[in-house]
Scaffold this motif. Structure first.
Motif, short mmCIF file in Angstrom:
data_model
loop_
_atom_site.label_atom_id
_atom_site.label_comp_id
_atom_site.label_asym_id
_atom_site.label_seq_id
_atom_site.Cartn_x
_atom_site.Cartn_y
_atom_site.Cartn_z
N TYR A 139 1.08 -0.73 -0.10
CA TYR A 139 -0.24 0.09 -0.21
C TYR A 139 0.96 1.66 0.24
CZ TYR A 139 -4.26 -3.00 0.91
OH TYR A 139 -4.85 -4.12 1.06
N VAL A 140 0.59 2.64 -0.92
CA VAL A 140 1.76 4.07 -0.78
C VAL A 140 0.26 4.51 -0.17
CG1 VAL A 140 2.61 3.17 -2.38
CG2 VAL A 140 0.00 3.88 -2.94
N ALA A 141 -1.01 4.61 0.38
CA ALA A 141 -1.83 5.09 1.31
C ALA A 141 -2.52 4.25 1.89
CB ALA A 141 -2.40 6.14 -0.08
N GLY A 142 -3.24 5.17 3.45
CA GLY A 142 -3.91 4.34 4.35
C GLY A 142 -5.54 4.56 3.99
N PRO A 143 -6.14 4.14 4.17
CA PRO A 143 -7.63 4.04 3.76
C PRO A 143 -8.11 5.38 4.26
CG PRO A 143 -7.70 2.12 5.93
CD PRO A 143 -6.24 2.75 5.04
N ASN A 144 -9.15 6.15 3.54
CA ASN A 144 -10.16 7.18 4.58
C ASN A 144 -8.88 8.71 3.99
OD1 ASN A 144 -12.07 6.01 4.80
ND2 ASN A 144 -11.51 4.93 6.97
N GLN A 145 -8.45 8.87 2.76
CA GLN A 145 -7.63 9.95 2.87
C GLN A 145 -8.88 11.31 3.17
OE1 GLN A 145 -6.27 8.67 -1.44
NE2 GLN A 145 -4.59 9.80 -0.58
N SER A 146 -8.47 11.92 3.76
CA SER A 146 -9.25 13.31 4.01
C SER A 146 -7.89 14.54 4.37
CB SER A 146 -9.81 13.43 5.60
OG SER A 146 -8.77 12.92 6.35
N VAL A 147 -8.35 15.62 4.75
CA VAL A 147 -7.82 16.66 5.07
C VAL A 147 -7.06 16.38 6.42
CG1 VAL A 147 -7.59 19.37 5.20
CG2 VAL A 147 -9.35 18.71 3.69
N GLU A 148 -7.96 15.79 7.50
CA GLU A 148 -6.49 16.25 8.63
C GLU A 148 -5.33 14.44 8.27
OE1 GLU A 148 -9.80 15.72 8.46
OE2 GLU A 148 -10.12 17.61 9.11
N ASN A 149 -5.95 13.47 7.28
CA ASN A 149 -4.95 12.34 7.20
C ASN A 149 -4.91 12.66 5.66
OD1 ASN A 149 -4.28 10.77 9.76
ND2 ASN A 149 -6.61 10.22 9.58
N PRO A 150 -3.97 13.04 5.42
CA PRO A 150 -3.65 13.16 3.48
C PRO A 150 -3.31 11.53 2.63
CG PRO A 150 -2.45 14.70 4.82
CD PRO A 150 -2.80 14.35 5.92
N LEU A 151 -2.75 10.89 3.46
CA LEU A 151 -2.36 9.91 3.88
C LEU A 151 -2.84 8.78 3.47
CD1 LEU A 151 1.60 10.06 3.81
CD2 LEU A 151 0.32 9.66 1.94
N GLY A 152 -4.54 8.72 4.83
CA GLY A 152 -5.11 8.14 4.98
C GLY A 152 -4.72 7.62 6.00
N GLU A 153 -5.60 7.70 6.91
CA GLU A 153 -5.21 6.71 8.21
C GLU A 153 -4.08 5.93 8.21
OE1 GLU A 153 -9.05 4.49 9.18
OE2 GLU A 153 -10.13 6.64 9.31
N ARG A 154 -3.60 5.49 8.87
CA ARG A 154 -2.06 4.79 9.63
C ARG A 154 -1.37 4.66 8.55
NH1 ARG A 154 -5.58 -0.61 9.53
NH2 ARG A 154 -3.06 -1.26 9.70
N ALA A 155 -1.50 5.75 8.13
CA ALA A 155 0.52 5.60 7.19
C ALA A 155 0.56 7.34 7.11
CB ALA A 155 -0.76 5.84 5.41
N PHE A 156 1.10 7.50 7.90
CA PHE A 156 1.76 8.63 8.22
C PHE A 156 3.12 8.37 8.65
CE2 PHE A 156 0.89 7.91 12.79
CZ PHE A 156 -0.52 7.11 13.09
N HIS A 157 3.31 6.98 9.01
CA HIS A 157 5.04 6.27 8.78
C HIS A 157 5.40 6.27 8.19
CE1 HIS A 157 5.02 7.11 13.47
NE2 HIS A 157 3.66 6.22 14.00
N LEU A 158 4.61 6.36 6.65
CA LEU A 158 5.36 6.03 4.88
C LEU A 158 6.96 6.26 5.68
CD1 LEU A 158 1.95 5.83 3.19
CD2 LEU A 158 4.14 3.58 3.81
N HIS A 159 6.24 7.43 5.58
CA HIS A 159 7.82 8.69 5.46
C HIS A 159 8.67 9.10 6.38
CE1 HIS A 159 4.58 9.41 2.32
NE2 HIS A 159 5.40 8.92 1.74
N ASP A 160 8.73 8.28 7.49
CA ASP A 160 9.81 8.06 8.92
C ASP A 160 11.10 8.20 8.69
OD1 ASP A 160 7.47 8.78 10.45
OD2 ASP A 160 7.78 6.58 11.45
N TRP A 161 11.54 7.51 7.08
CA TRP A 161 12.80 7.24 6.44
C TRP A 161 13.23 8.71 6.23
CZ3 TRP A 161 14.26 8.37 1.69
CH2 TRP A 161 13.04 7.60 0.60
#
Lengths: 215, 215
Positions: A15-37
């Motif tokens: 997955y490259v984005a989580g479910p339910n993208q929104s203004v609060e969660n632009p990458l979708g739920e639970r995806a905010f750790h994708l770019h930690d690296w």
């Protein structure tokens, strides 16, 4: 020769984005750790206007290479913003604030016309309503011999892959599952896509895979 | 300390088997290229009784490490054979001929009892009907301190991952899409699985990713 290439972070389950993208969660739920690296690297900080430091090493090298020699970016409307339909009054100006990290022309694919939107730091958003080939043509012209980046999201990448227009891809695989959301390699004719691996290297918390798309 | 670990080849879109597995297509349609990277190696040949040669290098090193220090294997019935239901007369003896490449005790998870099946070369198939914990207990005893391999398929790996029983995994990512079939990382609670990357290296035609599962 100007290449069309993308670099994207994917969970180990694709997955490259989580479910339910929104203004609060632009990458979708639970995806905010994708770019930690990426976030602590010197290259990421510098693209976002912070020239005071940041980590060097493999992750920074890979990211610097991915953003090197880019003259334009193409993205889908869903990557530009969460709103759908006509732009309306006081329209959305992107997720990235006054000085977006692109610093070149960005072509946003949309069904709704809109005047170009110049930002600080060299980024101008152009809104393209006549399809992916037109966006690529305009981006190549703007890039003036440099490469064109395909920013995402998954749907736009799939359209360009299906059309045989992508030259190279960097897939950064992070060591966790998202369990739902947008899969990068979906809705494609699996037979048609022929890839040649260029490399696989590990940085802290991420594996960097790079492929050439064979024509 | 004896580990439970698996090593499996996955397409870039996350599949470890194609659609419609059958006796003619044990890996499912279009999946027969998954193991192209492994078959020419010295280790693969040697496990299959051919000691006359084979390729050395990164792919061989990774495969040799994956099969090193193994004392037992656990697999699902679907990996053992395509037939379903009771075993019947003249039952299936596995895909691998008289001398299977395991050379140790193999525990096959099934709902249907069957006597142990000794083969040539040190492999004996034991059929376990009382669940994954029992199979692991029996496999650990048979392994006598060595590691236990989880052979597959995806469903059995998912059951052991969900139960928190897996210690390490080697994912070999091949540069093509299957577009359908069995996804390795499906049906899991994405939150619960915590992974620590051990390495990522490239061999010809494949990227080898290795993870430790955090408890």
């Amino acid at each position: 020769m100007s290449k069309l290439r993308f670099n994207i972070t994917m969970s180990l389950d694709g997955y490259v984005a989580g479910p339910n993208q929104s203004v609060e969660n632009p990458l979708g739920e639970r995806a905010f750790h994708l770019h930690d690296w990426a976030i602590p690297t010197r290259t990421f900080r510098s693209l976002h206007g912070d020239t005071s430091g940041g980590e060097t090493g493999i992750n920074d090298d890979v990211l610097r290479e991915a953003f090197d020699n880019l003259g334009a970016t193409i993205m889908g409307r869903h990557m530009f913003g969460a709103a759908r339909g006509p732009w309306g009054k006081d329209p959305w100006q992107g997720w990235w604030g006054d000085n977006p990290p692109f610093h070149h022309a960005v072509f946003v694919l949309t069904h709704h016309e809109r005047e170009p939107l110049p930002m600080q730091g060299g980024t101008t958003f152009f809104f393209v309503t006549d399809g992916i080939e037109s966006a690529l043509e305009q981006a190549r012209r703007a890039a003036a011999g440099k490469d064109v980046a395909l920013g995402g999201g998954a749907n736009i990448i799939q359209q360009y892959l299906a059309a045989g227009l992508v030259d190279e891809m960097d897939i950064h695989i992070v060591p966790f599952l998202l369990g739902g959301g947008e899969r990068l390699f979906a809705n494609l004719d699996a037979h048609k896509l022929k890839l040649e691996p260029i490399r696989a290297i590990a940085g802290p918390g991420v594996a960097h895979l790079k492929y050439r798309v064979l024509k």
